[in-house]
Scaffold this motif. Sequence first.
Motif, PDB file in Angstrom:
ATOM      1  N   GLU A   1       0.874  -1.513  -0.358  1.00 22.35           N
ATOM      2  CA  GLU A   1       0.363   0.457  -0.508  1.00 22.35           C
ATOM      3  C   GLU A   1       1.025   1.118  -0.244  1.00 22.35           C
ATOM      4  N   LYS A   2       0.499   2.481  -0.820  1.00 19.31           N
ATOM      5  CA  LYS A   2       0.969   3.647  -0.217  1.00 19.31           C
ATOM      6  C   LYS A   2       0.197   4.428  -0.076  1.00 19.31           C
ATOM      7  N   LEU A   3       0.719   5.232   1.330  1.00 20.41           N
ATOM      8  CA  LEU A   3       0.576   5.911   2.403  1.00 20.41           C
ATOM      9  C   LEU A   3       0.191   7.206   2.345  1.00 20.41           C
ATOM     10  N   TRP A   4      -0.403   8.660   2.773  1.00 21.17           N
ATOM     11  CA  TRP A   4      -0.238   9.342   2.642  1.00 21.17           C
ATOM     12  C   TRP A   4       1.221  10.197   3.267  1.00 21.17           C
ATOM     13  N   TRP A   5       1.285   9.602   4.667  1.00 21.48           N
ATOM     14  CA  TRP A   5       2.146  10.513   4.922  1.00 21.48           C
ATOM     15  C   TRP A   5       3.865  10.236   4.535  1.00 21.48           C
ATOM     16  N   PRO A   6       4.044   8.900   3.875  1.00 20.40           N
ATOM     17  CA  PRO A   6       5.873   8.874   2.983  1.00 20.40           C
ATOM     18  C   PRO A   6       5.725  10.082   2.241  1.00 20.40           C
ATOM     19  N   VAL A   7       5.194  10.301   1.449  1.00 23.72           N
ATOM     20  CA  VAL A   7       4.910  11.060   0.460  1.00 23.72           C
ATOM     21  C   VAL A   7       5.221  12.834   0.680  1.00 23.72           C
ATOM     22  N   SER A   8       4.197  13.021   2.023  1.00 21.32           N
ATOM     23  CA  SER A   8       3.936  14.373   3.337  1.00 21.32           C
ATOM     24  C   SER A   8       5.256  14.592   3.143  1.00 21.32           C
ATOM     25  N   GLU A   9       6.093  13.374   3.918  1.00 14.28           N
ATOM     26  CA  GLU A   9       7.515  13.433   4.907  1.00 14.28           C
ATOM     27  C   GLU A   9       8.664  12.909   3.620  1.00 14.28           C
ATOM     28  N   ALA A  10       8.642  12.688   2.054  1.00 13.96           N
ATOM     29  CA  ALA A  10      10.001  13.011   2.069  1.00 13.96           C
ATOM     30  C   ALA A  10       9.647  14.044   0.984  1.00 13.96           C
ATOM     31  N   ILE A  11       8.347  15.155   0.362  1.00 13.88           N
ATOM     32  CA  ILE A  11       8.019  16.289   0.739  1.00 13.88           C
ATOM     33  C   ILE A  11       9.147  17.216   1.045  1.00 13.88           C
ATOM     34  N   GLY A  12       8.755  17.784   2.602  1.00  7.20           N
ATOM     35  CA  GLY A  12       9.830  17.831   3.499  1.00  7.20           C
ATOM     36  C   GLY A  12      11.013  17.768   3.581  1.00  7.20           C
ATOM     37  N   ALA A  13      11.592  16.418   3.053  1.00  8.51           N
ATOM     38  CA  ALA A  13      12.503  16.479   3.520  1.00  8.51           C
ATOM     39  C   ALA A  13      13.108  16.526   1.893  1.00  8.51           C
ATOM     40  N   ALA A  14      13.292  16.204   1.276  1.00  9.05           N
ATOM     41  CA  ALA A  14      13.594  17.233  -0.402  1.00  9.05           C
ATOM     42  C   ALA A  14      13.258  18.852  -0.445  1.00  9.05           C
ATOM     43  N   ALA A  15      12.792  19.435   0.239  1.00  8.19           N
ATOM     44  CA  ALA A  15      12.581  20.469   0.360  1.00  8.19           C
ATOM     45  C   ALA A  15      13.727  21.443   1.580  1.00  8.19           C
ATOM     46  N   PHE A  16      14.095  20.710   2.323  1.00  9.67           N
ATOM     47  CA  PHE A  16      15.246  21.206   3.768  1.00  9.67           C
ATOM     48  C   PHE A  16      16.547  20.726   3.320  1.00  9.67           C
ATOM     49  N   LEU A  17      16.744  19.548   2.370  1.00  7.64           N
ATOM     50  CA  LEU A  17      17.786  18.960   1.741  1.00  7.64           C
ATOM     51  C   LEU A  17      18.547  19.720   0.605  1.00  7.64           C
ATOM     52  N   SER A  18      17.386  20.229  -0.492  1.00  3.98           N
ATOM     53  CA  SER A  18      17.597  21.222  -1.239  1.00  3.98           C
ATOM     54  C   SER A  18      17.818  22.955  -0.979  1.00  3.98           C
ATOM     55  N   ALA A  19      17.442  22.815  -0.410  1.00  2.90           N
ATOM     56  CA  ALA A  19      18.035  24.390   0.580  1.00  2.90           C
ATOM     57  C   ALA A  19      19.321  24.060   1.136  1.00  2.90           C
ATOM     58  N   TYR A  20      19.472  22.816   1.310  1.00  3.14           N
ATOM     59  CA  TYR A  20      21.485  23.050   1.568  1.00  3.14           C
ATOM     60  C   TYR A  20      22.654  22.088   0.518  1.00  3.14           C
ATOM     61  N   ASP A  21      21.942  21.509  -0.228  1.00  2.00           N
ATOM     62  CA  ASP A  21      23.254  20.890  -1.180  1.00  2.00           C
ATOM     63  C   ASP A  21      21.863  21.232  -2.587  1.00  2.00           C
ATOM     64  N   ARG A  22      22.856  21.645  -2.843  1.00  6.12           N
ATOM     65  CA  ARG A  22      22.661  21.984  -5.741  1.00  6.12           C
ATOM     66  C   ARG A  22      22.495  20.866  -5.895  1.00  6.12           C
ATOM     67  N   ASP A  23      23.069  19.638  -5.351  1.00  8.20           N
ATOM     68  CA  ASP A  23      22.524  18.537  -6.308  1.00  8.20           C
ATOM     69  C   ASP A  23      21.275  18.328  -6.770  1.00  8.20           C
ATOM     70  N   ASP A  24      20.658  18.234  -8.094  1.00  4.46           N
ATOM     71  CA  ASP A  24      19.192  18.750  -8.406  1.00  4.46           C
ATOM     72  C   ASP A  24      18.602  17.405  -7.831  1.00  4.46           C
ATOM     73  N   TYR A  25      19.390  16.701  -8.169  1.00  2.00           N
ATOM     74  CA  TYR A  25      18.668  15.187  -7.074  1.00  2.00           C
ATOM     75  C   TYR A  25      17.473  15.377  -6.058  1.00  2.00           C
TER      76      TYR A  25
END
Length: 423
Positions: free
Chosen positions: A321-345
């Motif tokens: 199953e795909k739950l709502w909360w992992p994609v929510s947490e992934a968005i927050g993590a990607a936003a945080f990492l993007s703020a400190y890491d210029r890797d396009d990933y």
Amino acid sequence: MTDAPATLPKTNSSPWSNRPFHRQYLMAQANRLYDFFEGPSLNPKGGFFELDDDGKPLGGADPMRQIHVTTRMVHCAAIGSLIGRPGSGELLDHGMRYIWERHRDAVNGGYAWGANDTGIVDGSKQAYGHAFVLLAASSAKLVGHPLADQMIADVTAVINARFWDEDDGAMRDEYNQDWSVLLPYRGQNANMHMTEALMAAYEATGNKDYLSKAERIADRIIARNAVPLGHRVAEHFDSKWSVDKHYVGNEMFRPSGTTPGHWLEWSRLLMQLWILGDKRLSWMTDAARNLFRQSIELGWDHVHGGFFYTLDWNNKPMMREKLWWPVSEAIGAAAFLSAYDRDDYFQSWYRTLWDFAENHVIDHARGGWLSELKEDLTPTSRLFVGKPDIYHALQACLIPLYPATGSLTAAIIEADHTVKQHH
């Protein structure tokens, strides 16, 4: 379902979170979540209802109020007050009084898992629940709620006396109501949310003991266990903190195997902890990046999209199953990492994750986010009934809007001060 592109074209490379339209989109989504949850959730007899997919209360006339539902709504009401959402103050006060008057066990001390109109229904004392009491009280302190200081003091005393294990540098998990029995189980989920709460308490009070405890938990769960396991977070341990790979427990709070959504949650929390600790523990940033990458590599369904709920120790999906909360947490993590890491990933995945949420998870017809999808992304409710809470999705909408400097609540205040200085 396509994966994120490896690199972004130069014409489209600036972060979405800098773009006015995307910022308006995020705030509109946050507002829709408040619209869905705020009014219908409020139980006039105290606490909050859990809601079905249409936003109607679940559980009959006198449902058990679980402590994580009450406290998360308080936390989100505090966020609402900080960003200027009318109605949030009344919601916050309603929840704080229920925590203090109903969840708090006036006889034995601590906070009970479940209560209803007649009193305590489930008296178990869980580190997971106490973590959210500390989070709610810390968030309430930032908006000046009169109960906040005494609740922080009270729950901190309980955490220090009952849950914190100084020798192991982590939290014990669960007692019965009168504290006479401590279960042998030790769990990362309670410790992860306690790390979140300890950081919020540090920001609210300035007491560095909270921060040092959070750092020790991160060392125990991530540095000593997840990193040697290939940046896969072990969920379950025995009383000696040996990993229990064969544990079978509650599918919602203690699922078997390993849970990629928690790798993502830790990814963001480690970045927060690194920042709050004056960026001195550099292992945290490396771990945060690798936890995020492993969650994508192993946990993302590269055929249909979405994160599988759990994997076995051979990295094969268990609960698909795909739950709502992992994609929510992934968005927050990607936003945080993007703020400190210029890797396009990380920015590429930030966009892919929002594409997925917009097209498959956000319930445009009724409001809220669909809590559970089958492997092929059709809605289902095997694990979760209805729309359990606002907390994960709201933070996904708001974290990208504020400075990546710590907890969301503190970041909102920091941004507000910055605006005042400029004026």
